[in-house]
Design an enzyme around this catalytic site. Structure first.
Site, PDB file in Angstrom:
ATOM      1  N   ARG A 179       0.824  -1.221   0.000  1.00  0.00           N
ATOM      2  CA  ARG A 179       0.000   0.000   0.000  1.00  0.00           C
ATOM      3  C   ARG A 179       0.858   1.271   0.000  1.00  0.00           C
ATOM      4  NH1 ARG A 179      -3.089  -3.611  -0.843  1.00  0.00           N
ATOM      5  NH2 ARG A 179      -5.240  -3.802  -0.097  1.00  0.00           N
ATOM      6  N   SER A 254     -10.717  -0.179   2.706  1.00  0.00           N
ATOM      7  CA  SER A 254     -10.031  -0.260   4.012  1.00  0.00           C
ATOM      8  C   SER A 254      -9.580   1.142   4.413  1.00  0.00           C
ATOM      9  CB  SER A 254      -8.788  -1.138   3.921  1.00  0.00           C
ATOM     10  OG  SER A 254      -9.116  -2.429   3.505  1.00  0.00           O
ATOM     11  N   GLU A 350      -4.899   4.210   5.455  1.00  0.00           N
ATOM     12  CA  GLU A 350      -4.562   3.823   4.084  1.00  0.00           C
ATOM     13  C   GLU A 350      -5.131   4.868   3.120  1.00  0.00           C
ATOM     14  OE1 GLU A 350      -6.564   2.099   1.086  1.00  0.00           O
ATOM     15  OE2 GLU A 350      -5.942   0.049   1.603  1.00  0.00           O
TER      16      GLU A 350
HETATM   17  P1  FAD Z   1      -8.507   8.475  -6.164  1.00  0.00           P
HETATM   18  O1  FAD Z   1      -9.228   8.183  -4.904  1.00  0.00           O
HETATM   19  O2  FAD Z   1      -9.120   9.404  -7.128  1.00  0.00           O
HETATM   20  O3  FAD Z   1      -7.042   9.026  -5.795  1.00  0.00           O
HETATM   21  C1  FAD Z   1      -6.259   8.378  -4.829  1.00  0.00           C
HETATM   22  C2  FAD Z   1      -4.937   9.169  -4.684  1.00  0.00           C
HETATM   23  O4  FAD Z   1      -4.202   9.063  -5.899  1.00  0.00           O
HETATM   24  C3  FAD Z   1      -5.153  10.663  -4.452  1.00  0.00           C
HETATM   25  O5  FAD Z   1      -4.111  11.114  -3.618  1.00  0.00           O
HETATM   26  C4  FAD Z   1      -5.018  11.272  -5.844  1.00  0.00           C
HETATM   27  O6  FAD Z   1      -4.569  12.620  -5.828  1.00  0.00           O
HETATM   28  C5  FAD Z   1      -3.982  10.366  -6.475  1.00  0.00           C
HETATM   29  N1  FAD Z   1      -4.162  10.193  -7.923  1.00  0.00           N
HETATM   30  C6  FAD Z   1      -5.258   9.748  -8.565  1.00  0.00           C
HETATM   31  N2  FAD Z   1      -5.018   9.672  -9.895  1.00  0.00           N
HETATM   32  C7  FAD Z   1      -3.755  10.085 -10.084  1.00  0.00           C
HETATM   33  C8  FAD Z   1      -2.912  10.241 -11.228  1.00  0.00           C
HETATM   34  N3  FAD Z   1      -3.334   9.950 -12.465  1.00  0.00           N
HETATM   35  N4  FAD Z   1      -1.643  10.709 -11.037  1.00  0.00           N
HETATM   36  C9  FAD Z   1      -1.193  11.015  -9.798  1.00  0.00           C
HETATM   37  N5  FAD Z   1      -1.941  10.893  -8.685  1.00  0.00           N
HETATM   38  C10 FAD Z   1      -3.195  10.433  -8.826  1.00  0.00           C
HETATM   39  N6  FAD Z   1      -7.527  -0.719  -2.862  1.00  0.00           N
HETATM   40  C11 FAD Z   1      -6.721  -1.806  -2.920  1.00  0.00           C
HETATM   41  O7  FAD Z   1      -5.497  -1.675  -3.077  1.00  0.00           O
HETATM   42  N7  FAD Z   1      -7.225  -3.068  -2.824  1.00  0.00           N
HETATM   43  C12 FAD Z   1      -8.537  -3.303  -2.662  1.00  0.00           C
HETATM   44  O8  FAD Z   1      -8.951  -4.454  -2.581  1.00  0.00           O
HETATM   45  C13 FAD Z   1      -9.411  -2.188  -2.594  1.00  0.00           C
HETATM   46  N8  FAD Z   1     -10.744  -2.355  -2.425  1.00  0.00           N
HETATM   47  C14 FAD Z   1     -11.563  -1.269  -2.329  1.00  0.00           C
HETATM   48  C15 FAD Z   1     -12.938  -1.488  -2.162  1.00  0.00           C
HETATM   49  C16 FAD Z   1     -13.803  -0.407  -2.077  1.00  0.00           C
HETATM   50  C17 FAD Z   1     -15.270  -0.674  -1.890  1.00  0.00           C
HETATM   51  C18 FAD Z   1     -13.306   0.902  -2.199  1.00  0.00           C
HETATM   52  C19 FAD Z   1     -14.244   2.064  -2.153  1.00  0.00           C
HETATM   53  C20 FAD Z   1     -11.943   1.134  -2.367  1.00  0.00           C
HETATM   54  C21 FAD Z   1     -11.063   0.043  -2.433  1.00  0.00           C
HETATM   55  N9  FAD Z   1      -9.673   0.203  -2.593  1.00  0.00           N
HETATM   56  C22 FAD Z   1      -8.845  -0.892  -2.702  1.00  0.00           C
HETATM   57  C23 FAD Z   1      -9.098   1.566  -2.656  1.00  0.00           C
HETATM   58  C24 FAD Z   1      -9.136   2.180  -4.076  1.00  0.00           C
HETATM   59  O9  FAD Z   1     -10.038   1.510  -4.904  1.00  0.00           O
HETATM   60  C25 FAD Z   1      -7.755   2.172  -4.731  1.00  0.00           C
HETATM   61  O10 FAD Z   1      -6.820   2.845  -3.940  1.00  0.00           O
HETATM   62  C26 FAD Z   1      -7.767   2.811  -6.126  1.00  0.00           C
HETATM   63  O11 FAD Z   1      -6.543   2.630  -6.764  1.00  0.00           O
HETATM   64  C27 FAD Z   1      -8.102   4.309  -6.064  1.00  0.00           C
HETATM   65  O12 FAD Z   1      -8.340   4.738  -7.379  1.00  0.00           O
HETATM   66  P2  FAD Z   1      -9.058   6.115  -7.676  1.00  0.00           P
HETATM   67  O13 FAD Z   1      -8.956   6.345  -9.143  1.00  0.00           O
HETATM   68  O14 FAD Z   1     -10.419   6.109  -7.110  1.00  0.00           O
HETATM   69  O15 FAD Z   1      -8.110   7.104  -6.888  1.00  0.00           O
HETATM   70  N1  EPU Z   2     -11.485 -10.157  10.433  1.00  0.00           N
HETATM   71  C1  EPU Z   2     -12.049 -10.072  11.692  1.00  0.00           C
HETATM   72  N2  EPU Z   2     -13.319  -9.574  11.786  1.00  0.00           N
HETATM   73  C2  EPU Z   2     -14.036  -9.186  10.704  1.00  0.00           C
HETATM   74  C3  EPU Z   2     -13.448  -9.265   9.426  1.00  0.00           C
HETATM   75  C4  EPU Z   2     -12.154  -9.762   9.319  1.00  0.00           C
HETATM   76  O1  EPU Z   2     -11.438 -10.451  12.684  1.00  0.00           O
HETATM   77  O2  EPU Z   2     -15.171  -8.758  10.892  1.00  0.00           O
HETATM   78  C5  EPU Z   2     -10.128 -10.701  10.318  1.00  0.00           C
HETATM   79  C6  EPU Z   2     -10.140 -12.170   9.923  1.00  0.00           C
HETATM   80  O3  EPU Z   2      -9.116 -12.819  10.650  1.00  0.00           O
HETATM   81  C7  EPU Z   2      -9.785 -12.142   8.454  1.00  0.00           C
HETATM   82  C8  EPU Z   2      -8.840 -10.956   8.421  1.00  0.00           C
HETATM   83  O4  EPU Z   2      -9.404 -10.010   9.318  1.00  0.00           O
HETATM   84  O5  EPU Z   2      -9.147 -13.325   8.036  1.00  0.00           O
HETATM   85  C9  EPU Z   2      -8.598 -10.348   7.046  1.00  0.00           C
HETATM   86  O6  EPU Z   2      -9.846  -9.911   6.493  1.00  0.00           O
HETATM   87  P1  EPU Z   2     -10.023  -9.795   4.903  1.00  0.00           P
HETATM   88  O7  EPU Z   2      -9.695 -11.082   4.243  1.00  0.00           O
HETATM   89  O8  EPU Z   2     -11.375  -9.214   4.668  1.00  0.00           O
HETATM   90  O9  EPU Z   2      -8.899  -8.813   4.435  1.00  0.00           O
HETATM   91  P2  EPU Z   2      -8.296  -7.478   5.061  1.00  0.00           P
HETATM   92  O10 EPU Z   2      -6.923  -7.775   5.537  1.00  0.00           O
HETATM   93  O11 EPU Z   2      -9.213  -6.850   6.037  1.00  0.00           O
HETATM   94  C10 EPU Z   2      -7.116  -6.703   2.871  1.00  0.00           C
HETATM   95  C11 EPU Z   2      -7.008  -5.446   2.106  1.00  0.00           C
HETATM   96  C12 EPU Z   2      -8.214  -5.285   1.196  1.00  0.00           C
HETATM   97  C13 EPU Z   2      -8.234  -6.457   0.217  1.00  0.00           C
HETATM   98  C14 EPU Z   2      -8.349  -7.758   1.035  1.00  0.00           C
HETATM   99  C15 EPU Z   2      -8.232  -8.978   0.150  1.00  0.00           C
HETATM  100  C16 EPU Z   2      -5.675  -3.907   3.395  1.00  0.00           C
HETATM  101  C17 EPU Z   2      -5.642  -2.689   4.245  1.00  0.00           C
HETATM  102  N3  EPU Z   2      -6.874  -4.308   2.989  1.00  0.00           N
HETATM  103  O12 EPU Z   2      -8.233  -6.572   3.752  1.00  0.00           O
HETATM  104  O13 EPU Z   2      -8.047  -4.092   0.436  1.00  0.00           O
HETATM  105  O14 EPU Z   2      -9.325  -6.368  -0.666  1.00  0.00           O
HETATM  106  O15 EPU Z   2      -7.258  -7.817   1.987  1.00  0.00           O
HETATM  107  O16 EPU Z   2      -6.927  -9.144  -0.284  1.00  0.00           O
HETATM  108  O17 EPU Z   2      -4.631  -4.474   3.115  1.00  0.00           O
HETATM  109  C18 EPU Z   2      -8.463  -1.750   0.408  1.00  0.00           C
HETATM  110  O18 EPU Z   2      -7.246  -1.597   0.349  1.00  0.00           O
HETATM  111  O19 EPU Z   2      -9.265  -0.784   0.393  1.00  0.00           O
HETATM  112  C19 EPU Z   2      -9.014  -3.112   0.501  1.00  0.00           C
HETATM  113  C20 EPU Z   2     -10.315  -3.367   0.584  1.00  0.00           C
END
Ligand code: FAD
Ligand code: EPU
Length: 354
Positions: A179, A254, A350
């Site tokens: 991240r 997250s 994050e």
């Molecule tokens: P934005 O929110 O628009 O921007 C994020 C940052 O990047 C800001 O600081 C912005 O200024 C900068 N930025 C954006 N575009 C550019 C560019 N072209 N050049 C330079 N800087 C830029 N993330 C994960 O890693 N794994 C996940 O599983 C995951 N699951 C998610 C689930 C949900 C429901 C949500 C809402 C978010 C999740 N995220 C996850 C976070 C998010 O989707 C990612 O970080 C994604 O890459 C953000 O993209 P965005 O275009 O929306 O960025």
């Molecule tokens: N857990 C609990 N209680 C809950 C839910 C989860 O105790 O209610 C514990 C469990 O032990 C579970 C663990 O948390 O095994 C991990 O949960 P999960 O698999 O949902 O993944 P996470 O670590 O919470 C991360 C990323 C997610 C990504 C998933 C899958 C980060 C900060 N988050 O979540 O990314 O989708 O793994 O790889 O690393 C994001 O970055 O926005 C994001 C959603």
């Protein structure tokens, strides 16, 4: 009131004229109220350079915006918010059973995943359904279900704001980590990513099923020898079961990173909480799921004003409707305080707080 600025500014295209006092409410997935002093959309490199030049002349700060799915807007933005909408996907040969997929920063990330799957290119199917655009993917080195962007990254192009010129960055320039990247540290605020190239497998590819939940779900679905489409479908199912849909409930995924702690600190915690989930990392540190720490601190599904933690995934903070950024930040601070007190672990956000 939203209106195009006019006096004395000549833009090549009327469409890209910055708008003044523009609401960002529909441009951040938390659904928070905030407005930009100026807002514009760039659909080509020329437009982007022209807008950057304009902002520099006015000495305005610049905020590149993708899908707004990883930001928390604390206040109105005092400068130019620039929607990065450079499109296009191209597929180039690369030898050794690989292909390079190059996409404009404004392409929806999930559309790129679907393009790769349709063209039988393996490597990003585990990253299905991550919201946002291609240009933001390198910023925090997006990751999910055992894969991170860095695993398939080839190079990116970015506009250096100070020089208004594009530069190329290879993987080592980007200093990807969990991240994290150069663009969240020394490079913060200095570059606008315009395209990203990935190296994907076109032959002899074995999908990555290392993340427990994927194998389990495939077994439940009776899939024995999964291909990339099966893995993508499985990830999509898991995500839909676990995570709130931002179009229904405001959130930014997250809110905190999963903390990494030294073995000595972990051993003490393990003695007190024998069921603590943990993962040993190559760097010798131990990663603890922040969701577990928050859950065990009693915060799962709890509300504070119009902000709450999600009832299935407490690492996701949600806007119950009409929450202010202060309410989300207040909830985050309370969680940090309680987790620190109970476990001695400091959770770091994050989400990009702007
Ligand atoms: P934005 O929110 O628009 O921007 C994020 C940052 O990047 C800001 O600081 C912005 O200024 C900068 N930025 C954006 N575009 C550019 C560019 N072209 N050049 C330079 N800087 C830029 N993330 C994960 O890693 N794994 C996940 O599983 C995951 N699951 C998610 C689930 C949900 C429901 C949500 C809402 C978010 C999740 N995220 C996850 C976070 C998010 O989707 C990612 O970080 C994604 O890459 C953000 O993209 P965005 O275009 O929306 O960025
Ligand atoms: N857990 C609990 N209680 C809950 C839910 C989860 O105790 O209610 C514990 C469990 O032990 C579970 C663990 O948390 O095994 C991990 O949960 P999960 O698999 O949902 O993944 P996470 O670590 O919470 C991360 C990323 C997610 C990504 C998933 C899958 C980060 C900060 N988050 O979540 O990314 O989708 O793994 O790889 O690393 C994001 O970055 O926005 C994001 C959603």
């Amino acid at each position: 009131m939203v209106r195009p600025i006019s006096a004395g500014k000549s833009f090549t295209l009327q469409r890209m004229k910055p708008l003044e006092n523009y609401s960002l409410r529909n441009l951040n997935t938390f659904g928070l109220h905030a407005s930009a002093r100026y807002y514009a959309s760039a659909e080509s490199l020329d437009e982007l350079q022209e807008l950057v030049e304009w902002a520099k002349k006015q000495q305005l700060p610049l905020l590149p915006l993708g899908g707004g799915s990883n930001i928390l807007l604390k206040d109105d933005y005092p400068g130019l918010v620039l929607s990065i909408n450079l499109g296009g996907i191209e597929c180039l040969p690369s030898g050794e059973g690989k292909k390079i997929l190059r996409a404009g920063a404004g392409v929806e990330w999930h559309d790129l995943v679907l393009f790769a799957i349709a063209n039988e290119l393996g490597g990003i199917e585990n990253l299905s359904l991550i919201p946002g655009k291609v240009g933001a993917a390198p910023i925090q080195n997006i990751g999910a279900y055992g894969v991170e962007l860095k695993d398939v990254f080839h190079e990116l192009e970015a506009l250096d704001i100070a020089q208004n010129k594009t530069l190329r960055f290879n993987a080592s320039d980007c200093r990807f980590a969990y991240r994290d990247s150069y663009f969240k540290n020394e490079g913060k605020g200095r570059f606008i990513i315009t395209s990203v190239s990935l190296k994907l497998a076109s032959k002899g590819y074995t999908p990555n099923l290392s993340y427990g939940g994927i194998r389990q779900k495939l077994d439940e679905m009776g899939v024995k020898d999964p291909g990339i489409k099966d893995v993508s479908d499985t990830v999509i199912r898991i995500r839909r079961e676990k995570l709130p849909d931002p179009s229904e409930t405001g959130n930014a995924g997250s809110f905190f990173k999963n903390p990494e702690i030294p073995v000595t600190a972990f051993e003490k915690l393990h003695a007190a909480y024998p069921d603590i989930p943990h993962f040993r990392l190559e760097n010798g540190m131990i990663k603890i799921p922040a969701a577990w720490l928050i859950d065990r601190s009693g915060w799962k599904g709890r509300k504070l004003g119009r902000a709450a933690t999600h009832h299935r995934q407490p690492l996701v903070l949600v806007n119950l409707g009409g929450a202010s950024s202060a309410e989300i930040l207040n909830l985050a601070a309370r969680i940090q305080k309680d987790v620190e007190k109970k476990f001695g672990i400091a959770l770091t956000p994050e989400v990009n707080i702007i």
